[in-house]
Scaffold this motif. Structure first.
Motif: not given
Length: 695
Positions: A216-218, A243-246, A248-252, A481-485
């Motif tokens: 993503p363009i974070l 911001p929580e998605d940003a 999560a993209q790093l954590t994953l 929840h996890a799959t939709a995210m």
């Protein structure tokens, strides 16, 4: 001695239809048997050379899923199918798609493949191709299935599997067994890649970095209103701020990387070099020790940094590490040297391997003389996969000459991993005001602000809000929840927005559009709801625009250096960059080309972005190979007018003329327009005005 850092970026978007679990495009597999294998193998020939590879998590995910059989490759299915059993739709798909490869380097050199392309037609007209299906024999389809997959195999694949070379020599009348063997080799190579890169890192020759998971363009995921910082006054979509998605993209990304390579990544190439100060705390919390971005972002940061506002910024500030701080957090950073990185990616292939390597090494040594000894660093950061198709030899000669030149020049150049450089030379300077932007234009214009892009962001934002509302009710199971995210994270990827809007276009715009909306529809389905009808309406509505316009009237512009709008009214025109696809080039000397003729002369006007000590060449291809050369060293204006008598070109009447415009400096071709094929048009004859005269 200067430290040379190569960071080769490897990325493919998530081509998988999440409902069918099918990769609708084959580029992960095909780049694996060419660029990914070649790049990690050629460096093994130079044990004292060090390099960095940025393998995006979404690319690694697809390699892993293909290897484990969790997804299918649609084009592999088409290839596996016995030619005798092909139905009409699959035959049509083969003729449409199995020539999507570099024609000059990977089709024309092989007579049978070139013969099949000519039989289909160099221009793909759907109705004509469908009518012509009956004229292709079973053997021709079998040869096409084989050649497409065989031609993609790179020089390392041929070295490891000599039978590939024998098949290329055979050239035609392949058997089903031979075809299947080529495809089996593809899968063997795909299955070995992750272990090859891991082994190279374990022996200390390379460092592997990561990117936010679905590319993503974070900064825009964190808060899309950040785009206004570098694009003031633009119309933007409804605010998207997660911001929580940003985070999560790093954590994953870090979690998957550690699982595949045995240790967490230290470095990050933010998707498209996209940065914002608010990301610094997220990086630090996820364990990222440094990031890389583009030099424009560095210099725009320094313009706003209080410590630099009282003095001019020397360009040599680029060639060092930086400490970047924000909100109590800090990480290290390197910023890419733009011109040389772009030269490798876009122009090296237009020169001989040795000449291109000599040009690069000369400039690296020149920089080495200017930067502090031992601590100076030259970051070369670029796409590590797409460029190699444009090299006649897949880039082997160029890479070997560059790596060999660095390995043998230990007195002036030293290659290193980024982690090693920063460990031995901790940054001595700090940025306290980080610019918000990407490596392209130092803004986010490619991904937001146009009508199609804004509509996509609005649909993404409404779907994300819907999902959060469902999460807040507590009615979703952990799996839901996890799959939709994950579907949301996939839809946040930059690649969908790359193809929306007017900036870039591909034959597969509609497919990318469909995949994006499918991810959003899946969120509703996973939550037990019906997706809004708006998700069934295509976002991408553009048809492919012509590459250039042809003249509409005779012209007779002045060649004495004067400038008049009316002189070029009705001329043909071409804008450099209009044929861009998956790769972007920032630095261009030429901004516009206009052309036309009168009864006796061919005229061309070339508009320049800046002056340069270079040579402008008009390369004529038809009716014969000829050149007109102009030195730009003494040009005082921002444009060049050239007139060539038609008689000197061997032209009369309404003949066809084909040409390209090039920039050459010190014998090295730096720019060529159009990039893929020349401008070709029919001269306007003296009676043209009479035939087209109207009241």
């Amino acid at each position: 001695m200067a430290n040379v850092v190569f960071l080769w970026h490897m990325h493919q978007p998530y081509y998988v239809d999440p409902a069918a679990r099918v990769a609708t495009m084959p580029w992960v597999r095909l780049h694996a048997v060419k660029g990914y294998l070649d790049m990690i193998s050629v460096i093994e020939e130079f044990p004292r050379v060090r390099a960095n590879f940025n393998l995006t998590p979404v690319l690694l995910l697809q390699i892993k899923e293909l290897n484990e059989g969790k997804i299918r490759d649609l084009w592999l299915d088409w290839s596996r199918m016995p030619a005798v059993a092909l139905d009409e739709e699959t035959k049509f798909a083969l003729l449409e798609n199995f020539f999507k490869i570099h024609w000059d380097n990977l089709v024309k050199p092989f007579p049978r493949y070139w013969e099949l392309l000519n039989k289909r037609g160099l221009t793909f007209y759907r109705d004509d191709v469908r009518r012509g299906l009956r004229y292709f024999s079973t053997q021709e389809f079998l040869d096409l299935q084989t050649w497409f997959n065989l031609a993609w195999c790179g020089y390392t694949a041929e070295r490891l599997y000599p039978e590939l070379t024998e098949l290329k020599r055979k050239g035609r009348n392949f058997t089903e067994e031979e075809k299947q063997r080529v495809l089996d080799i593809h899968m063997e190579i795909l299955g070995s890649l992750i272990s090859k890169y891991r082994a190279a890192e374990e022996r200390g020759q390379v460092e592997l970095t990561t990117t936010p998971f679905f590319h993503p363009i974070l900064p825009l995921v964190y808060d899309s209103s950040f785009a206004a910082r570098s694009l003031p006054g633009r119309k933007f979509p409804e605010r998207f701020s997660w911001p929580e998605d940003a985070a999560a993209q790093l954590t994953l990304a870090v979690e998957q990387h550690a699982g595949l390579f045995g240790k967490a990544p230290r470095g990050l190439w933010p998707s498209e070099g996209s940065i914002a100060p608010e990301l610094i705390p997220l990086m630090q919390r996820s364990g990222i020790e440094y990031f890389c971005s583009d030099e424009e972002n560095l210099f725009n940061s320094l313009k706003r940094d209080p410590a630099y506002q009282s003095r001019a910024v020397d360009h040599l500030e680029l060639f060092q590490g930086w400490r970047v701080a924000h909100d109590g957090a800090s990480v290290n950073a390197l910023f890419r040297e733009k011109p040389l990185s772009d030269f490798i990616g876009f122009m090296a292939a237009r020169n001989s391997p040795q000449a291109a390597a000599t040009h690069l090494l000369f400039h690296l040594r020149h920089i080495a003389e200017l930067v502090p000894k031992e601590t100076g660093v030259i970051p070369l950061i670029l796409d590590g996969e797409n460029a190699w198709e444009t090299f006649a030899d897949g880039g082997a000669g160029f890479l070997r000459a560059v790596y060999g030149g660095i390995e043998s020049d230990s007195g002036r150049l030293h290659s290193c991993t980024i982690e090693d450089y920063l460990r031995h030379h901790p940054p001595q300077k700090q940025l306290t005001t980080l610019h918000t932007g990407s490596w392209i234009g130092s803004n986010f214009d490619i991904w937001i602000g146009e009508e199609e892009e804004n509509r996509a962001w609005n649909l993404l934002g409404r779907t994300r809000t819907f999902l959060q509302e469902k999460i807040n009710t507590g009615t979703l199971t952990p799996t839901q929840h996890a799959t939709a995210m994950r579907e949301i994270y996939a839809a946040e990827g930059s690649d969908w927005f790359w193809w929306y809007g007017p900036d870039f276009s591909t034959e597969n715009d509609a497919l990318f559009d469909s995949l994006f909306r499918q991810h959003l529809r899946n969120v509703y389905t996973l939550c037990g709801a019906v997706a809004p009808a708006a998700l069934d309406v295509p976002i991408s509505t553009r048809s492919t625009e012509p590459l250039y316009t042809v003249p509409e009237r005779l012209i007779s512009p002045s060649l004495d250096g004067g400038e008049s709008f009316f002189d070029w009214l009705g001329a043909g025109g071409y804008t450099p960059g209009s044929e861009q696809g998956a790769m972007y080039r920032a630095e261009r000397l030429i901004s516009r080309i206009q052309f036309g003729n009168n009864e006796k002369m061919f005229f061309i006007r070339v508009d320049l972005r800046k002056r340069a000590a270079a040579e402008l060449i008009v390369q004529f291809h038809q009716p014969a190979e000829q050149q007109v050369k102009i030195s730009l060293a003494g040009v005082k204006k921002s444009f060049v007018h050239i007139g060539v008598p038609l008689a000197e070109l061997g032209l009369t009447g309404e003949a066809t003329l084909a040409f390209q415009v090039k920039i050459v400096q010190d014998g090295i071709e730096l720019e060529c327009y159009p990039e893929s094929a020349p401008i070709q048009f029919q001269l306007l004859g003296r009676d043209f005005a009479l035939r087209n005269w109207i009241v």
